[in-house]
Scaffold this motif. Structure first.
Motif, PDB file in Angstrom:
ATOM      1  N   VAL A 159      -1.263  22.644 -27.322  1.00 13.86           N
ATOM      2  CA  VAL A 159      -0.448  21.551 -27.863  1.00 13.86           C
ATOM      3  C   VAL A 159      -1.216  20.802 -28.950  1.00 13.86           C
ATOM      4  O   VAL A 159      -0.687  20.525 -30.029  1.00 13.86           O
ATOM      5  CB  VAL A 159      -0.028  20.586 -26.736  1.00 13.86           C
ATOM      6  CG1 VAL A 159       0.647  19.347 -27.316  1.00 13.86           C
ATOM      7  CG2 VAL A 159       0.912  21.281 -25.758  1.00 13.86           C
ATOM      8  N   ILE A 160      -2.485  20.481 -28.692  1.00 14.07           N
ATOM      9  CA  ILE A 160      -3.251  19.642 -29.609  1.00 14.07           C
ATOM     10  C   ILE A 160      -3.641  20.395 -30.875  1.00 14.07           C
ATOM     11  O   ILE A 160      -3.421  19.920 -31.998  1.00 14.07           O
ATOM     12  CB  ILE A 160      -4.503  19.101 -28.895  1.00 14.07           C
ATOM     13  CG1 ILE A 160      -4.097  18.154 -27.763  1.00 14.07           C
ATOM     14  CG2 ILE A 160      -5.418  18.374 -29.885  1.00 14.07           C
ATOM     15  CD1 ILE A 160      -5.249  17.712 -26.889  1.00 14.07           C
ATOM     16  N   ALA A 161      -4.228  21.591 -30.712  1.00 11.09           N
ATOM     17  CA  ALA A 161      -4.770  22.301 -31.876  1.00 11.09           C
ATOM     18  C   ALA A 161      -3.715  23.100 -32.622  1.00 11.09           C
ATOM     19  O   ALA A 161      -3.693  23.096 -33.858  1.00 11.09           O
ATOM     20  CB  ALA A 161      -5.906  23.225 -31.432  1.00 11.09           C
ATOM     21  N   THR A 162      -2.845  23.783 -31.882  1.00  9.56           N
ATOM     22  CA  THR A 162      -1.886  24.679 -32.537  1.00  9.56           C
ATOM     23  C   THR A 162      -0.586  23.969 -32.895  1.00  9.56           C
ATOM     24  O   THR A 162      -0.090  24.085 -34.015  1.00  9.56           O
ATOM     25  CB  THR A 162      -1.590  25.880 -31.620  1.00  9.56           C
ATOM     26  OG1 THR A 162      -2.824  26.533 -31.295  1.00  9.56           O
ATOM     27  CG2 THR A 162      -0.666  26.862 -32.308  1.00  9.56           C
ATOM     28  N   HIS A 163      -0.018  23.235 -31.957  1.00  6.67           N
ATOM     29  CA  HIS A 163       1.276  22.602 -32.203  1.00  6.67           C
ATOM     30  C   HIS A 163       1.152  21.356 -33.082  1.00  6.67           C
ATOM     31  O   HIS A 163       1.895  21.196 -34.057  1.00  6.67           O
ATOM     32  CB  HIS A 163       1.934  22.246 -30.870  1.00  6.67           C
ATOM     33  CG  HIS A 163       3.314  21.687 -31.010  1.00  6.67           C
ATOM     34  ND1 HIS A 163       4.374  22.419 -31.496  1.00  6.67           N
ATOM     35  CD2 HIS A 163       3.811  20.448 -30.748  1.00  6.67           C
ATOM     36  CE1 HIS A 163       5.469  21.674 -31.514  1.00  6.67           C
ATOM     37  NE2 HIS A 163       5.145  20.464 -31.073  1.00  6.67           N
ATOM     38  N   LEU A 164       0.203  20.466 -32.747  1.00  2.44           N
ATOM     39  CA  LEU A 164       0.041  19.245 -33.534  1.00  2.44           C
ATOM     40  C   LEU A 164      -0.837  19.451 -34.761  1.00  2.44           C
ATOM     41  O   LEU A 164      -0.824  18.622 -35.675  1.00  2.44           O
ATOM     42  CB  LEU A 164      -0.558  18.139 -32.659  1.00  2.44           C
ATOM     43  CG  LEU A 164       0.327  17.595 -31.532  1.00  2.44           C
ATOM     44  CD1 LEU A 164      -0.428  16.562 -30.707  1.00  2.44           C
ATOM     45  CD2 LEU A 164       1.608  16.998 -32.091  1.00  2.44           C
ATOM     46  N   GLY A 377      -0.681  23.978 -45.015  1.00  8.42           N
ATOM     47  CA  GLY A 377       0.718  24.108 -45.384  1.00  8.42           C
ATOM     48  C   GLY A 377       1.501  22.834 -45.161  1.00  8.42           C
ATOM     49  O   GLY A 377       2.495  22.579 -45.840  1.00  8.42           O
ATOM     50  N   GLN A 378       1.044  22.010 -44.193  1.00  2.91           N
ATOM     51  CA  GLN A 378       1.733  20.765 -43.890  1.00  2.91           C
ATOM     52  C   GLN A 378       1.119  19.565 -44.612  1.00  2.91           C
ATOM     53  O   GLN A 378       1.596  18.445 -44.457  1.00  2.91           O
ATOM     54  CB  GLN A 378       1.699  20.519 -42.374  1.00  2.91           C
ATOM     55  CG  GLN A 378       2.455  21.580 -41.581  1.00  2.91           C
ATOM     56  CD  GLN A 378       2.287  21.369 -40.092  1.00  2.91           C
ATOM     57  OE1 GLN A 378       1.374  20.716 -39.639  1.00  2.91           O
ATOM     58  NE2 GLN A 378       3.194  21.936 -39.312  1.00  2.91           N
ATOM     59  N   TRP A 379       0.021  19.799 -45.361  1.00  2.00           N
ATOM     60  CA  TRP A 379      -0.661  18.680 -45.995  1.00  2.00           C
ATOM     61  C   TRP A 379       0.248  17.931 -46.959  1.00  2.00           C
ATOM     62  O   TRP A 379       0.274  16.696 -46.976  1.00  2.00           O
ATOM     63  CB  TRP A 379      -1.901  19.200 -46.721  1.00  2.00           C
ATOM     64  CG  TRP A 379      -2.637  18.155 -47.504  1.00  2.00           C
ATOM     65  CD1 TRP A 379      -2.633  17.957 -48.834  1.00  2.00           C
ATOM     66  CD2 TRP A 379      -3.498  17.151 -46.962  1.00  2.00           C
ATOM     67  NE1 TRP A 379      -3.439  16.913 -49.180  1.00  2.00           N
ATOM     68  CE2 TRP A 379      -3.989  16.390 -48.039  1.00  2.00           C
ATOM     69  CE3 TRP A 379      -3.898  16.827 -45.677  1.00  2.00           C
ATOM     70  CZ2 TRP A 379      -4.851  15.327 -47.868  1.00  2.00           C
ATOM     71  CZ3 TRP A 379      -4.769  15.762 -45.508  1.00  2.00           C
ATOM     72  CH2 TRP A 379      -5.230  15.036 -46.600  1.00  2.00           C
ATOM     73  N   GLY A 380       1.017  18.682 -47.751  1.00  2.00           N
ATOM     74  CA  GLY A 380       1.900  18.018 -48.686  1.00  2.00           C
ATOM     75  C   GLY A 380       3.003  17.232 -47.999  1.00  2.00           C
ATOM     76  O   GLY A 380       3.451  16.205 -48.506  1.00  2.00           O
ATOM     77  N   GLU A 381       3.464  17.721 -46.847  1.00  2.00           N
ATOM     78  CA  GLU A 381       4.515  17.026 -46.118  1.00  2.00           C
ATOM     79  C   GLU A 381       3.965  15.829 -45.347  1.00  2.00           C
ATOM     80  O   GLU A 381       4.548  14.750 -45.348  1.00  2.00           O
ATOM     81  CB  GLU A 381       5.194  18.010 -45.158  1.00  2.00           C
ATOM     82  CG  GLU A 381       5.819  19.209 -45.851  1.00  2.00           C
ATOM     83  CD  GLU A 381       6.387  20.203 -44.853  1.00  2.00           C
ATOM     84  OE1 GLU A 381       6.353  19.904 -43.652  1.00  2.00           O
ATOM     85  OE2 GLU A 381       6.848  21.271 -45.280  1.00  2.00           O
ATOM     86  N   ARG A 382       2.841  16.031 -44.669  1.00  2.00           N
ATOM     87  CA  ARG A 382       2.287  14.956 -43.851  1.00  2.00           C
ATOM     88  C   ARG A 382       1.579  13.907 -44.698  1.00  2.00           C
ATOM     89  O   ARG A 382       1.739  12.713 -44.482  1.00  2.00           O
ATOM     90  CB  ARG A 382       1.288  15.532 -42.839  1.00  2.00           C
ATOM     91  CG  ARG A 382       1.901  16.347 -41.716  1.00  2.00           C
ATOM     92  CD  ARG A 382       0.782  16.849 -40.815  1.00  2.00           C
ATOM     93  NE  ARG A 382       1.302  17.593 -39.684  1.00  2.00           N
ATOM     94  CZ  ARG A 382       0.550  18.222 -38.796  1.00  2.00           C
ATOM     95  NH1 ARG A 382      -0.757  18.192 -38.941  1.00  2.00           N
ATOM     96  NH2 ARG A 382       1.084  18.877 -37.792  1.00  2.00           N
ATOM     97  N   GLY A 383       0.744  14.361 -45.606  1.00  2.00           N
ATOM     98  CA  GLY A 383      -0.136  13.454 -46.306  1.00  2.00           C
ATOM     99  C   GLY A 383      -1.277  13.025 -45.393  1.00  2.00           C
ATOM    100  O   GLY A 383      -1.353  13.383 -44.214  1.00  2.00           O
TER     101      GLY A 383
END
Length: 459
Positions: A159-164, A377-383
């Motif tokens: 959950v922590i490393a892969t999902h979040l 890949g999520q860096w642009g979405e999350r910031g």
């Protein structure tokens, strides 16, 4: 309780080992050798790059951590043996669970050095957690803790490393925080609201403190391998090694300063045994991140101060107000520095320039999943703010999930068949080993008849 409770331990371990043999026979194989020369060379290079780290971690767990637990003068033989037994039991149990998961998801289960490394990381959580109840539990109770904690850790780590997508190359959140609060949950559920006084055999002696400090030195030397083994080879792994050494060096010096100030110019062995390692716990979440060296030094110093203050003030407060037993002080060494490291990871992410995001997401999770493939890949979405919130969410999952699982496990340990040792015979090697002077040892705190009954009931 069974008619012969002393046979419960060998019977349960024997059945486990037999079931493991059957499972490996049916489901586990080695990877096929690469057909191309380039692939074979790459596999060999990866093996030679990982195995030295793996050897260092073996020394840490089997020798360093085992010696660290020998501060109890009449329980050193049991502490070393139980640590070694749990290391092997948990490693095999984690391999079974990983094999089942891989077979369900991929239809096959191949054994690799990385899967063995992931299994040993699962074992680390158990070795840390049992420190909260060290000396007051039977071997069968410890095996129940191991059997319950390993799947709980694997689920939490996924959950922590892969999902979040939490960044935690050194296991600050996934290993140290999780194992600490799991152990505290076990302790609280097992002992309830009982108010324990200091046991006469619980006070360390100069010789037991010396062997425990030797374990600290071994852990201190090999800790950079534990943090850097999952980093991508190259700059990230180089940074992780350097930052870990800086943080642990600062924590060792700061521990001496803090302990001297609190003890009026003298040093307390317990502070040195734990505070010197606090920097290694805290730095794990940020070790491979792009940050200045002074940040590693500051984090190591702050973690040592938190650890020493925890031993001096927080542990007695929790024991007095919440009746919470923590015999090894895992909350001070793993819990408080772990939380500090998680907060530091969020701060580093917030202040890091956006164009360095690829260097932040450079670790590989214990399961072998490249976290950068998800996080970048999520860096642009999350910031930066979104990723910092993910770090906080991972910390909350680790604390909440481990506490709940620990409380449930601790409730199971109260079953009479698991033969918890009587209070007057805790912290005693003679309950678990056939050694000279056993009858004399058991007489301490009770009659010979009580000692014989305790021996009969122990597992």
């Amino acid at each position: 309780a069974p008619a012969r409770p002393r046979r419960l331990l060998p019977l349960s371990l024997g059945l486990f080992q037999a079931a493991l043999l059957l499972f490996f026979t049916l489901f586990i194989t080695y990877d096929e050798s690469p057909a191309r020369m380039e692939d074979a060379s790459s596999a060999a290079e990866q093996l030679y790059g990982t195995f030295p780290f793996f050897q260092d971690i073996q020394v840490m767990l089997a020798v360093g951590l085992g010696l660290l637990l020998t501060f109890l003068p009449r329980y050193g033989l049991s502490a070393l043996t139980h640590n070694f037994l749990l290391l092997n039991f948990c490693t095999q149990w984690a391999l079974v669970l990983q094999g089942l998961l891989h077979r369900l998801l991929r239809g096959q289960s191949h054994l690799q050095l990385r899967s063995l490394l992931a299994a040993e990381f699962a074992a680390v959580t158990v070795l840390i957690s049992v420190g909260a109840v060290l000396g007051r539990t039977s071997p069968c109770q410890l095996l129940v803790v191991a059997a319950c904690e390993v799947p709980a850790y694997l689920a939490s780590e996924w959950v922590i490393a892969t999902h979040l997508g939490v960044l935690d190359v050194g296991g600050t959140i996934t290993i140290h925080v999780f194992s600490c609060y799991f152990g505290l949950g076990v302790s609280k559920a097992l002992f309830g609201r009982a108010r324990w006084v200091l046991h006469p055999k619980e006070t360390p002696t100069p010789s037991s403190d010396l062997t425990s400090l030797l374990g600290t030195l071994i852990l201190w030397v090999f800790w950079p391998s534990f943090v850097a083994v999952l980093c991508q080879p190259g700059d990230a792994q180089h940074r992780a090694i350097l930052n870990t050494i800086l943080a642990m060096s600062a924590s060792a010096v700061t521990t001496v300063v803090a302990s001297s100030l609190l003890e009026e110019g003298r040093l307390r062995p317990g502070h040195l045994q734990n505070g010197s390692l606090a920097g290694g716990v805290a730095i794990g979440a940020v070790a491979d991140m792009d940050m200045p060296p002074v940040a590693a030094l500051a984090l190591g110093s702050l973690s040592a101060v938190v650890c020493v203050l925890g031993f001096r003030f927080l542990t007695p407060l929790l024991a007095r107000k919440l009746m919470l037993q923590d015999h090894c002080g895992i909350h001070n060494l793993h819990g408080l520095p772990g939380v500090l490291g998680a907060v530091a990871s969020a701060i580093v992410i917030l202040v890091a320039p956006k164009d360095t995001s690829s260097s932040l997401f450079s670790q590989v999770s214990p399961a072998g999943v490249n976290a950068s493939e998800v996080a970048v890949g999520q860096w642009g979405e999350r910031g930066a703010g979104g990723q910092a919130l993910c770090q906080a969410a991972g910390l909350a999952v680790a604390i909440g999930g481990s506490l709940l699982a620990g409380l449930l496990t601790g409730a199971m340990l109260r079953l009479p068949c698991l033969a918890q040792p009587p209070e007057q015979h805790c912290f005693e090697d003679s309950l678990n080993f056939s050694i000279q002077g056993q009858a004399e040892s058991l007489e301490l705190g009770g009659t010979l008849e009580e000692g014989a009954l305790a021996l009969k009931e122990q597992v």
